[in-house]
Motif scaffolding. Structure first.
Motif, PDB file in Angstrom:
ATOM      1  N   LEU A 171      18.070  14.643  -8.144  1.00 28.55           N
ATOM      2  CA  LEU A 171      17.697  15.091  -6.809  1.00 28.55           C
ATOM      3  C   LEU A 171      18.525  16.328  -6.488  1.00 28.55           C
ATOM      4  O   LEU A 171      18.124  17.186  -5.718  1.00 28.55           O
TER       5      LEU A 171
ATOM      6  N   VAL B  15       2.455   6.809 -10.302  1.00 23.47           N
ATOM      7  CA  VAL B  15       3.326   7.192 -11.411  1.00 23.47           C
ATOM      8  C   VAL B  15       3.175   6.224 -12.583  1.00 23.47           C
ATOM      9  O   VAL B  15       2.994   6.634 -13.723  1.00 23.47           O
TER      10      VAL B  15
ATOM     11  N   GLU C 109      12.689  13.147  -0.890  1.00 24.10           N
ATOM     12  CA  GLU C 109      13.632  12.599  -1.869  1.00 24.10           C
ATOM     13  C   GLU C 109      13.237  11.194  -2.292  1.00 24.10           C
ATOM     14  O   GLU C 109      13.280  10.859  -3.473  1.00 24.10           O
ATOM     15  N   ALA C 110      12.827  10.368  -1.306  1.00 22.67           N
ATOM     16  CA  ALA C 110      12.409   9.018  -1.647  1.00 22.67           C
ATOM     17  C   ALA C 110      11.204   9.078  -2.590  1.00 22.67           C
ATOM     18  O   ALA C 110      11.162   8.381  -3.610  1.00 22.67           O
ATOM     19  N   ALA C 111      10.254   9.935  -2.262  1.00 18.73           N
ATOM     20  CA  ALA C 111       9.048  10.023  -3.082  1.00 18.73           C
ATOM     21  C   ALA C 111       9.366  10.521  -4.490  1.00 18.73           C
ATOM     22  O   ALA C 111       8.946   9.938  -5.488  1.00 18.73           O
ATOM     23  N   ARG C 112      10.158  11.602  -4.558  1.00 24.36           N
ATOM     24  CA  ARG C 112      10.482  12.165  -5.876  1.00 24.36           C
ATOM     25  C   ARG C 112      11.337  11.198  -6.688  1.00 24.36           C
ATOM     26  O   ARG C 112      11.231  11.141  -7.912  1.00 24.36           O
ATOM     27  N   SER C 113      12.201  10.413  -6.004  1.00 27.77           N
ATOM     28  CA  SER C 113      13.081   9.503  -6.746  1.00 27.77           C
ATOM     29  C   SER C 113      12.294   8.375  -7.412  1.00 27.77           C
ATOM     30  O   SER C 113      12.759   7.776  -8.373  1.00 27.77           O
ATOM     31  N   THR C 114      11.088   8.082  -6.908  1.00 26.32           N
ATOM     32  CA  THR C 114      10.276   7.056  -7.565  1.00 26.32           C
ATOM     33  C   THR C 114       9.389   7.659  -8.652  1.00 26.32           C
ATOM     34  O   THR C 114       8.574   6.963  -9.245  1.00 26.32           O
ATOM     35  N   GLY C 115       9.523   8.974  -8.866  1.00 29.71           N
ATOM     36  CA  GLY C 115       8.777   9.593  -9.952  1.00 29.71           C
ATOM     37  C   GLY C 115       7.535  10.350  -9.526  1.00 29.71           C
ATOM     38  O   GLY C 115       6.818  10.886 -10.367  1.00 29.71           O
TER      39      GLY C 115
ATOM     40  N   ARG D 274      12.411   9.262 -13.971  1.00 32.22           N
ATOM     41  CA  ARG D 274      12.897   8.777 -12.676  1.00 32.22           C
ATOM     42  C   ARG D 274      12.435   7.359 -12.361  1.00 32.22           C
ATOM     43  O   ARG D 274      13.045   6.667 -11.549  1.00 32.22           O
TER      44      ARG D 274
ATOM     45  N   ASN E 138       9.551  13.049 -14.049  1.00 30.10           N
ATOM     46  CA  ASN E 138       8.901  12.051 -13.190  1.00 30.10           C
ATOM     47  C   ASN E 138       8.792  10.698 -13.885  1.00 30.10           C
ATOM     48  O   ASN E 138       8.926   9.659 -13.251  1.00 30.10           O
TER      49      ASN E 138
ATOM     50  N   LEU F 109       9.345  -0.756  -9.776  1.00 36.73           N
ATOM     51  CA  LEU F 109       9.097   0.079 -10.953  1.00 36.73           C
ATOM     52  C   LEU F 109       9.905  -0.395 -12.159  1.00 36.73           C
ATOM     53  O   LEU F 109       9.886   0.246 -13.207  1.00 36.73           O
TER      54      LEU F 109
ATOM     55  N   PHE G  20      18.522   4.766  -0.282  1.00 37.01           N
ATOM     56  CA  PHE G  20      19.194   5.774   0.533  1.00 37.01           C
ATOM     57  C   PHE G  20      19.815   5.147   1.784  1.00 37.01           C
ATOM     58  O   PHE G  20      19.376   4.105   2.262  1.00 37.01           O
TER      59      PHE G  20
ATOM     60  N   ASN H 163      19.853  11.374 -11.019  1.00 36.03           N
ATOM     61  CA  ASN H 163      18.380  11.412 -11.115  1.00 36.03           C
ATOM     62  C   ASN H 163      17.841  12.799 -10.781  1.00 36.03           C
ATOM     63  O   ASN H 163      16.643  12.972 -10.554  1.00 36.03           O
TER      64      ASN H 163
ATOM     65  N   TYR I  96       8.193   5.369   4.006  1.00 35.92           N
ATOM     66  CA  TYR I  96       7.105   6.221   4.481  1.00 35.92           C
ATOM     67  C   TYR I  96       6.535   5.590   5.758  1.00 35.92           C
ATOM     68  O   TYR I  96       5.961   4.502   5.694  1.00 35.92           O
TER      69      TYR I  96
END
Lengths: 226, 246
Positions: free
Chosen positions: B54, B109, A129-135, B80, B77, B157, B87, B52, B93
């Protein structure tokens, strides 16, 4: 003759060992070739299957799970015999070496797919989710975020399974592959003495002990503080 | 009032038989800070996650910064990137340094070169007061620091709106302040923010508007002083008195 010298005479007979050492060494080379081929193709194929499975395409997933469960259930020896004696009936005649490679690679593929898959699914959903939320796209999230974490989790079970299956190269004996065990057992019947088998055992130790140690090293090398 | 940054209309979300969002209409103006409060299971997080995508809304429309988030031709993408999300459980990561966390999406991205990404990443870490932690792994940072890295990862971003999903709920009490301070400075820089949180003190001081959600609908909304002191609905009153008792 004391029982000790009878023991050494039987199992560690110097002249017999010297006589058959070159054969055993030739077997070592074959085992290394076979093992390297099995490990590389088996693990790569397993990883590819796990990645395909992560796409979540139902029929593809069913196919992968079916193939994987099949090869996890069959004894490797049965797979080798089926490939060696079965493929000629469809006009393919793989050598004993190729049959053993193919069979063990399929078995390793099956087990490593399950291990990789378990690794991928054990990465928390929040990472996706974190990865996808940044695009990041699905592929980018998988390759940059999820897979590196999954691979780290897979190293211990993968090392164990790889060693177990690679030792299965000894099964090549039944289809006349001249690997370590094959060489050792023919030397044993020619010399009426089991010393070559001890040589073979030593060769396996020399071959696999470093792999076990390397596995342990990789485990610590890729650990990170949580 | 300027064009809204976030505009949701008639938003519904079903999880199987459970109807979590039951028709949400929400409009957030540029530079506005909107607080969302409500009991657990009221749909606050789901609302944020539908914005967004999710979570996939079952029906309704979501437009963020003029982009129709539900249109098939929308590059999700790319879209977003304009919506930062933070969160409850940080979700850094663990295999990358703080800087690595911040620069990943900048490189993959936003298409920045490594050098550009690192400069932007360091600037983002600077904004959350962690320039000196760039080379640290998440496991070496406190919870508050991890959450600030997560904020840096999102703001690097340059999003048009930031979504905060209970950003301080997983933190020890003494670490909450540092995260709220970063959120306050973001607010001062003019960031549009939508915050699901029960930090009433922060809401009172910083929020322009507070939404009270219950049972998948927005029960009432208004300035913090009104919602906290003189709510109209009984449900709101009961909830406010409950969380103020702690």
């Amino acid at each position: 003759m004391s029982s000790w010298s009878r023991f050494t005479e039987t199992f560690f007979n110097g002249p017999v060992m010297a006589r058959y050492l070159p054969d055993i060494l030739a077997g070592v080379v074959v085992t290394i070739e076979l093992a390297a081929l099995v490990v590389v193709t088996g693990i790569v194929a397993g990883l590819v299957l796990a990645l395909l499975r992560s796409l979540g395409v139902r029929p593809l997933t069913w196919l992968i799970v079916g193939v994987v469960d099949l090869f996890r259930s069959l004894p490797p020896l049965v797979v080798i015999v089926l490939v060696y004696f079965g493929l000629p009936s469809i006009e393919l005649s793989p050598s004993g070496f190729v049959s053993t490679w193919l069979s063990l690679a399929l078995v390793l593929m099956a087990f490593s797919e399950e291990i990789f898959w378990a690794g991928i699914t054990s990465v928390p959903k929040g990472q996706w989710e974190a990865a996808r939320s940044t695009g990041l796209s699905f592929r980018q999230a998988l390759l940059s975020v999820v897979l590196p974490q999954a691979l780290r989790l897979t190293i211990p079970p993968l090392t164990n399974r790889t060693i177990a299956i690679t030792k299965g190269t000894a099964l090549g004996t039944v289809v006349a592959v001249t690997e370590i065990l094959g060489q050792a057992s023919s030397a044993m019947s020619n010399s009426y003495n089991p010393s070559p088998l001890m040589l073979g055992a030593a060769a396996y130790l020399v071959l696999f002990f470093p792999v076990v140690v390397a596995g342990r090293w990789i485990e610590t090398r890729f650990a990170w503080k949580r | 009032m300027s064009r809204p940054i976030v505009e949701a209309r008639g938003l519904h979300k079903h999880f199987g038989a459970v109807h979590v969002l039951r028709g949400i209409d929400l409009s957030v103006a540029e530079r506005e800070l909107v607080f969302v409060i409500g009991p657990s299971g009221s749909g606050k997080s789901t609302l944020l996650r539908c914005l967004n995508r999710l979570e996939e809304p079952s029906s309704g429309s979501v437009v963020v910064d003029g982009i129709d988030m539900l249109a098939p031709r929308t590059d999700l993408n790319q879209a977003r990137q304009r919506i930062g999300m933070v969160f409850q459980s940080f979700n850094l990561y663990p295999h990358m340094t703080a800087l690595g966390n911040v620069t990943l999406a900048l490189r993959k991205v936003a298409g920045k070169s490594r050098a550009e990404a690192e400069a932007l990443g360091k600037a983002a870490l600077e904004r959350v007061g962690l320039a000196d932690r760039a080379g640290h792994m998440p496991g070496e940072l406190s919870g508050g620091q991890q959450q600030r890295v997560a904020i840096a990862r999102a703001i690097a971003l340059e999003p048009r709106v930031m979504l905060f999903d209970e950003p301080t709920s997983a933190l020890d009490p003494e670490l909450v302040g540092s995260v709220l301070a970063v959120m306050r400075s973001l607010r001062e820089s003019g960031m549009t923010m939508l915050v699901v949180s029960h930090e009433m003190g922060f809401a009172r001081k910083a929020a322009d508007r507070v939404l009270f959600m219950d049972g998948g609908v927005i029960v009432e909304q208004g300035p913090p002083a009104v919602i906290f002191e003189r709510p109209v609905h009984d449900r709101t009153r009961a909830f406010i008195s409950q969380i103020q008792r702690h």
